[in-house]
Design an enzyme around this catalytic site. Structure first.
Site, PDB file in Angstrom:
ATOM      1  CG  ASN A 101      -1.413   1.369   1.610  1.00  0.00           C
ATOM      2  OD1 ASN A 101      -2.300   1.917   0.977  1.00  0.00           O
ATOM      3  ND2 ASN A 101      -0.825   1.953   2.652  1.00  0.00           N
ATOM      4  CE1 TYR A 166       1.501   8.100  -5.834  1.00  0.00           C
ATOM      5  CE2 TYR A 166      -0.067   8.962  -7.437  1.00  0.00           C
ATOM      6  CZ  TYR A 166       0.213   8.197  -6.317  1.00  0.00           C
ATOM      7  OH  TYR A 166      -0.808   7.524  -5.694  1.00  0.00           O
TER       8      TYR A 166
END
Length: 259
Positions: A101, A166
């Site tokens: 995660n 990202y």
């Protein structure tokens, strides 16, 4: 009503299962930890932020659910991550579920990105997912199977313009998922990718939920409700459980219908 209220599913196969979660101290990761503990899983999690992580352990224990094991770890240190996995397995038993995660979606513009920043974004958002999967694989193989849930994002699908490093890392998570699912499949290790939309974590609300952001959600999300960390956690529970035994090499999008 609490986010782990009885109206949602309970998975008998998750009771007692050893689960390892990265970035479990806040946001989506915190919800993952709470939900797996509520299922009776034996949970271990890592995070770089120690104070909120320790409070989370205390909160869960006070609520009467099995307390998770917290191991402080900066996931950019791959050897420390491997050691944390070993500690979790020693404490909770062979790991049957990995939730990859952890990540960080700090905003940046192309002209400001240096090679050092680029490498750091890959380390924070991508590299640790591979090495966590590599490290848990022997445990899952010995168990006769397992579930790895890599966390991507819808950002690369919609082409968000304010965090290219990202976005690149999260697109790569999908490729990683497909490759590992094929390689690990003969060992009955399932590898799937979760792609959350704009989730209303404390960080997101504080930093970026401006009136313009609210307008964007209203215009682009099909469902009117705001996406919560619990919405992501409940999909992760399904992918971790035996109910999803034949789900692998897939991307599961939970974004309220972002168009």
């Amino acid at each position: 009503m609490s986010e782990t209220a009885p109206r949602f599913a309970a998975y008998p196969s998750l009771k007692g299962r050893s689960v390892f979660i990265t970035g479990g101290g806040s946001g989506i990761g915190e919800s993952l930890v709470r939900h797996f503990c509520a299922q009776g899983s034996r949970v271990a999690f890592v995070d770089i932020a120690e104070a909120p992580s320790r409070r989370l352990v205390e909160d869960i224990a006070a609520a009467g659910d099995p307390a998770p094991l917290f191991v402080p770890c900066d996931l950019r240190d791959v050897e420390a991550l491997k050691a944390a996995v070993a500690t979790a397995a020693e404490h909770n038993g062979p790991i049957g579920v990995l939730c990859n995660n952890a990540g960080n979606d700090d905003r940046h513009q192309t002209e400001d990105v240096t090679t050092a920043y680029w490498d750091d974004r890959m380390a924070v958002n991508l590299r640790h997912q591979f090495f966590a999967a590599q490290t848990v694989r022997p445990y899952m193989k010995a168990l006769g199977g397992g579930s790895i849930i890599n966390f991507g994002s819808i950002t690369w699908m919609v082409g968000d313009p304010d965090c290219p490093a990202y976005v690149t890392a999260k697109a790569a998570v999908w490729g990683l998922t497909r490759a590992l699912a094929r390689e690990f499949g003969p060992e009955r290790i399932r590898v799937n990718c979760m792609a959350p939309g704009w989730v209303m974590t404390e960080r997101q609300v504080k930093l970026w939920l401006t009136p313009a952001g609210e307008k964007q959600i209203a215009e682009r999300q099909c469902l009117p409700d705001r996406l919560q960390p619990a919405d992501i956690a409940r999909m992760a529970l399904f992918l971790a459980s035996d109910d999803s035994l034949m789900c692998s090499s897939q991307q599961f999008i939970v974004d309220g219908g972002w168009v």
